[in-house]
Design a protein around this motif. Structure first.
Motif, PDB file in Angstrom:
ATOM      1  N   LEU A 141       1.145  -0.955  -0.131  1.00 30.88           N
ATOM      2  CA  LEU A 141      -0.009  -0.441   0.014  1.00 30.88           C
ATOM      3  C   LEU A 141       0.628   1.123   0.329  1.00 30.88           C
ATOM      4  CD1 LEU A 141      -2.907   1.153   0.438  1.00 30.88           C
ATOM      5  CD2 LEU A 141      -2.436   0.711   2.361  1.00 30.88           C
ATOM      6  N   ALA A 142       1.932   1.139   0.551  1.00 35.62           N
ATOM      7  CA  ALA A 142       2.365   2.109   0.691  1.00 35.62           C
ATOM      8  C   ALA A 142       3.576   2.763  -0.736  1.00 35.62           C
ATOM      9  CB  ALA A 142       3.955   2.422   1.859  1.00 35.62           C
ATOM     10  N   LEU A 143       4.300   1.027  -1.349  1.00 31.69           N
ATOM     11  CA  LEU A 143       5.086   1.365  -2.483  1.00 31.69           C
ATOM     12  C   LEU A 143       3.796   2.289  -3.558  1.00 31.69           C
ATOM     13  CD1 LEU A 143       7.664   0.922  -3.538  1.00 31.69           C
ATOM     14  CD2 LEU A 143       5.621  -1.366  -4.463  1.00 31.69           C
ATOM     15  N   ALA A 144       2.657   1.875  -3.661  1.00 25.87           N
ATOM     16  CA  ALA A 144       1.361   2.362  -4.543  1.00 25.87           C
ATOM     17  C   ALA A 144       1.257   4.012  -4.607  1.00 25.87           C
ATOM     18  CB  ALA A 144       0.315   1.596  -3.783  1.00 25.87           C
ATOM     19  N   CYS A 145       1.606   4.051  -2.720  1.00 29.19           N
ATOM     20  CA  CYS A 145       0.818   6.208  -2.547  1.00 29.19           C
ATOM     21  C   CYS A 145       1.906   7.275  -3.353  1.00 29.19           C
ATOM     22  CB  CYS A 145       0.984   6.357  -1.135  1.00 29.19           C
ATOM     23  SG  CYS A 145      -0.923   5.212  -1.203  1.00 29.19           S
ATOM     24  N   LEU A 146       3.482   5.913  -3.363  1.00 34.04           N
ATOM     25  CA  LEU A 146       4.439   7.014  -3.288  1.00 34.04           C
ATOM     26  C   LEU A 146       5.042   7.502  -4.568  1.00 34.04           C
ATOM     27  CD1 LEU A 146       7.447   5.251  -1.357  1.00 34.04           C
ATOM     28  CD2 LEU A 146       5.840   6.904  -1.022  1.00 34.04           C
ATOM     29  N   ASP A 147       5.536   8.428  -5.474  1.00 32.12           N
ATOM     30  CA  ASP A 147       6.407   8.578  -6.480  1.00 32.12           C
ATOM     31  C   ASP A 147       7.479   8.833  -6.519  1.00 32.12           C
ATOM     32  OD1 ASP A 147       3.275   9.167  -6.568  1.00 32.12           O
ATOM     33  OD2 ASP A 147       3.707  11.864  -7.018  1.00 32.12           O
ATOM     34  N   LEU A 148       7.688   8.540  -6.905  1.00 30.05           N
ATOM     35  CA  LEU A 148       9.647   7.940  -7.814  1.00 30.05           C
ATOM     36  C   LEU A 148       9.961   9.554  -8.282  1.00 30.05           C
ATOM     37  CD1 LEU A 148      10.678   4.434  -8.809  1.00 30.05           C
ATOM     38  CD2 LEU A 148      10.905   6.156  -6.613  1.00 30.05           C
ATOM     39  N   THR A 149      10.739  10.347  -7.809  1.00 28.31           N
ATOM     40  CA  THR A 149      11.237  11.498  -8.440  1.00 28.31           C
ATOM     41  C   THR A 149      12.737  11.775  -8.397  1.00 28.31           C
ATOM     42  OG1 THR A 149       9.256  12.134  -7.008  1.00 28.31           O
ATOM     43  CG2 THR A 149      10.944  14.061  -7.611  1.00 28.31           C
ATOM     44  N   SER A 150      12.912  12.583 -10.309  1.00 26.19           N
ATOM     45  CA  SER A 150      14.086  13.151 -10.410  1.00 26.19           C
ATOM     46  C   SER A 150      14.037  14.385 -10.474  1.00 26.19           C
ATOM     47  CB  SER A 150      15.397  11.618 -10.700  1.00 26.19           C
ATOM     48  OG  SER A 150      16.588  12.439 -10.901  1.00 26.19           O
TER      49      SER A 150
ATOM     50  N   ARG B 239      12.877   1.483 -12.126  1.00 25.08           N
ATOM     51  CA  ARG B 239      12.594   1.433 -10.246  1.00 25.08           C
ATOM     52  C   ARG B 239      11.514   1.337 -10.031  1.00 25.08           C
ATOM     53  NH1 ARG B 239      15.704   4.946  -7.603  1.00 25.08           N
ATOM     54  NH2 ARG B 239      14.868   4.356  -6.038  1.00 25.08           N
ATOM     55  N   ALA B 240      10.541   1.546 -11.207  1.00 23.78           N
ATOM     56  CA  ALA B 240       9.316   2.142 -10.359  1.00 23.78           C
ATOM     57  C   ALA B 240       8.099   0.859 -10.311  1.00 23.78           C
ATOM     58  CB  ALA B 240       8.792   3.606 -11.861  1.00 23.78           C
ATOM     59  N   THR B 241       8.260  -0.474 -10.865  1.00 29.00           N
ATOM     60  CA  THR B 241       7.713  -1.498 -10.999  1.00 29.00           C
ATOM     61  C   THR B 241       9.174  -2.482 -10.368  1.00 29.00           C
ATOM     62  OG1 THR B 241       8.189  -2.192 -12.919  1.00 29.00           O
ATOM     63  CG2 THR B 241       6.245  -1.651 -13.014  1.00 29.00           C
ATOM     64  N   GLY B 242       7.998  -3.630  -9.355  1.00 28.32           N
ATOM     65  CA  GLY B 242       8.811  -4.684  -9.095  1.00 28.32           C
ATOM     66  C   GLY B 242       8.155  -5.540  -8.279  1.00 28.32           C
ATOM     67  N   PRO B 243       8.797  -6.844  -8.026  1.00 31.44           N
ATOM     68  CA  PRO B 243       8.003  -8.249  -7.249  1.00 31.44           C
ATOM     69  C   PRO B 243       7.414  -7.236  -6.511  1.00 31.44           C
ATOM     70  CG  PRO B 243      10.234  -7.960  -6.659  1.00 31.44           C
ATOM     71  CD  PRO B 243      10.110  -6.784  -7.392  1.00 31.44           C
ATOM     72  N   PHE B 244       7.036  -6.432  -5.923  1.00 31.90           N
ATOM     73  CA  PHE B 244       6.135  -5.873  -4.638  1.00 31.90           C
ATOM     74  C   PHE B 244       5.194  -5.170  -4.919  1.00 31.90           C
ATOM     75  CE2 PHE B 244      10.147  -7.666  -2.402  1.00 31.90           C
ATOM     76  CZ  PHE B 244       9.350  -8.578  -2.090  1.00 31.90           C
ATOM     77  N   GLY B 245       5.252  -4.744  -6.198  1.00 25.02           N
ATOM     78  CA  GLY B 245       3.512  -3.647  -6.669  1.00 25.02           C
ATOM     79  C   GLY B 245       4.864  -2.290  -7.715  1.00 25.02           C
ATOM     80  N   SER B 246       4.317  -1.912  -7.721  1.00 24.42           N
ATOM     81  CA  SER B 246       4.223  -0.607  -8.446  1.00 24.42           C
ATOM     82  C   SER B 246       4.112   0.823  -7.518  1.00 24.42           C
ATOM     83  CB  SER B 246       3.321  -0.694  -9.267  1.00 24.42           C
ATOM     84  OG  SER B 246       4.385  -1.747 -10.576  1.00 24.42           O
ATOM     85  N   THR B 247       5.318   1.506  -8.195  1.00 25.70           N
ATOM     86  CA  THR B 247       4.525   3.502  -7.369  1.00 25.70           C
ATOM     87  C   THR B 247       3.409   4.001  -8.095  1.00 25.70           C
ATOM     88  OG1 THR B 247       6.539   4.467  -9.057  1.00 25.70           O
ATOM     89  CG2 THR B 247       7.396   3.479  -6.830  1.00 25.70           C
ATOM     90  N   ALA B 248       2.572   4.800  -7.581  1.00 24.24           N
ATOM     91  CA  ALA B 248       1.805   5.220  -7.771  1.00 24.24           C
ATOM     92  C   ALA B 248       2.408   6.235  -9.015  1.00 24.24           C
ATOM     93  CB  ALA B 248       1.243   6.466  -6.867  1.00 24.24           C
ATOM     94  N   ALA B 249       3.625   6.637  -9.140  1.00 23.11           N
ATOM     95  CA  ALA B 249       4.013   7.439 -10.622  1.00 23.11           C
ATOM     96  C   ALA B 249       5.496   7.792 -10.067  1.00 23.11           C
ATOM     97  CB  ALA B 249       3.446   9.012 -10.273  1.00 23.11           C
ATOM     98  N   VAL B 250       6.256   8.136 -11.197  1.00 25.40           N
ATOM     99  CA  VAL B 250       6.894   8.754 -11.693  1.00 25.40           C
ATOM    100  C   VAL B 250       7.360  10.059 -12.143  1.00 25.40           C
ATOM    101  CG1 VAL B 250       9.664   8.621 -13.208  1.00 25.40           C
ATOM    102  CG2 VAL B 250       8.665   6.574 -12.478  1.00 25.40           C
ATOM    103  N   CYS B 251       7.757  11.341 -11.425  1.00 23.47           N
ATOM    104  CA  CYS B 251       7.418  12.530 -11.432  1.00 23.47           C
ATOM    105  C   CYS B 251       9.277  13.116 -11.928  1.00 23.47           C
ATOM    106  CB  CYS B 251       7.495  12.749 -10.150  1.00 23.47           C
ATOM    107  SG  CYS B 251       7.383  15.092  -9.640  1.00 23.47           S
ATOM    108  N   VAL B 252       9.295  13.683 -12.883  1.00 24.91           N
ATOM    109  CA  VAL B 252      10.899  14.585 -13.516  1.00 24.91           C
ATOM    110  C   VAL B 252      10.350  15.841 -14.406  1.00 24.91           C
ATOM    111  CG1 VAL B 252      10.850  11.655 -14.745  1.00 24.91           C
ATOM    112  CG2 VAL B 252       9.476  13.244 -16.143  1.00 24.91           C
ATOM    113  N   TRP B 253      11.121  16.175 -14.831  1.00 25.67           N
ATOM    114  CA  TRP B 253      11.223  17.813 -15.699  1.00 25.67           C
ATOM    115  C   TRP B 253      10.188  17.829 -16.489  1.00 25.67           C
ATOM    116  CZ3 TRP B 253      13.261  21.649 -13.033  1.00 25.67           C
ATOM    117  CH2 TRP B 253      13.900  21.570 -12.015  1.00 25.67           C
ATOM    118  N   PRO B 254       9.905  18.361 -17.549  1.00 25.58           N
ATOM    119  CA  PRO B 254       8.164  18.201 -18.374  1.00 25.58           C
ATOM    120  C   PRO B 254       9.359  17.255 -19.219  1.00 25.58           C
ATOM    121  CG  PRO B 254       7.818  20.600 -17.201  1.00 25.58           C
ATOM    122  CD  PRO B 254       9.458  19.911 -16.252  1.00 25.58           C
ATOM    123  N   ARG B 255      10.725  18.227 -19.988  1.00 24.34           N
ATOM    124  CA  ARG B 255      10.908  17.957 -20.733  1.00 24.34           C
ATOM    125  C   ARG B 255      11.492  16.545 -21.338  1.00 24.34           C
ATOM    126  NH1 ARG B 255      16.286  17.457 -19.622  1.00 24.34           N
ATOM    127  NH2 ARG B 255      16.943  17.926 -17.802  1.00 24.34           N
TER     128      ARG B 255
END
Length: 160
Positions: free
Chosen positions: A28-37, A53-69
Motif C-alpha cells: 500500500l505504501a509503495l502504491a502511494c509513492l512517487d519516484l522523483t528525479s 525502479r517504479a515496478t517490482g515484485p512488490f508492486g508499482s509506485t503511483a507515479a514517476v515525477c520528472v522535468w517536463p522535458r
C-alpha cells in the motif's frame, strides 16, 4: 472515484489491504509513492533507470515525477498503470502565471497524467489566480500543489 486507473493511481488502496500484515502495508505504501528525479542535469538514461525502479515484485509506485522535458520519454518507458508526473514553476515557486501555464501545457502535450505545481510562496496573494490558470491548462489531469515549507522561515509566513 474515477474509473480510469491512470487518473486514480491508487486502486490498490482498497479495503482488501490488511494493514496488520507488514507485506500488505508495504504494498500500500509503495502504491502511494512517487519516484522523483528533478536534478537539472537529468538525462533520458537517468529517467530510464528511475522508470525501471517504479515496478517490482512488490508492486508499482503511483507515479514517476520528472522535468517536463523528460515526461514524454518517461511515459514511453513506463507501464500504463504507473502515472507520469512533471513539475511546473519548479523549484522556485514563481508567481509567473504564463510560465506555470506553459509548463503545464508542455506536461499535457507530453502525455503525462499529473502536474505538480509549486504554490508561489513569495507572493501568496498570487496563488489563487496561478492555480486556477494551471488547473485550466491541465484539465482532466491530476493536479498536486507543492508547498515549499522549507522556504517558510518564520511564523509570519505560516500564519497568513
Amino acid at each position: 472515484m474515477n474509473p480510469n486507473p491512470i487518473l486514480n493511481p491508487h486502486p490498490r488502496a482498497a479495503a482488501d489491504i490488511d494493514l496488520a500484515d507488514p507485506a500488505s502495508s508495504a504494498r500500500l505504501a509503495l502504491a502511494c509513492l512517487d519516484l522523483t528525479s528533478l536534478n537539472e542535469a537529468d538525462t533520458e538514461a537517468d529517467v530510464a533507470r528511475l522508470c525501471q525502479r517504479a515496478t517490482g515484485p512488490f508492486g508499482s509506485t503511483a507515479a514517476v515525477c520528472v522535468w517536463p522535458r523528460l515526461a514524454a520519454f518517461a511515459r514511453r518507458e513506463l507501464p500504463p498503470e504507473v502515472a507520469v508526473a512533471a513539475v511546473a514553476n519548479f523549484p522556485d515557486g514563481s508567481a509567473d502565471t504564463a510560465r506555470a501555464v506553459a509548463n503545464a501545457s508542455a506536461i499535457v502535450d507530453a502525455g503525462a497524467q499529473e502536474v505538480d505545481v509549486v504554490i508561489p510562496y513569495r507572493q501568496l496573494d498570487a496563488a489563487p489566480a496561478l492555480l486556477a490558470a494551471v488547473r485550466r491548462a491541465c484539465e482532466g489531469l491530476l493536479l498536486k500543489v507543492i508547498l515549499e515549507t522549507g522556504e517558510l522561515r518564520s511564523e509570519e509566513h505560516t500564519s497568513e
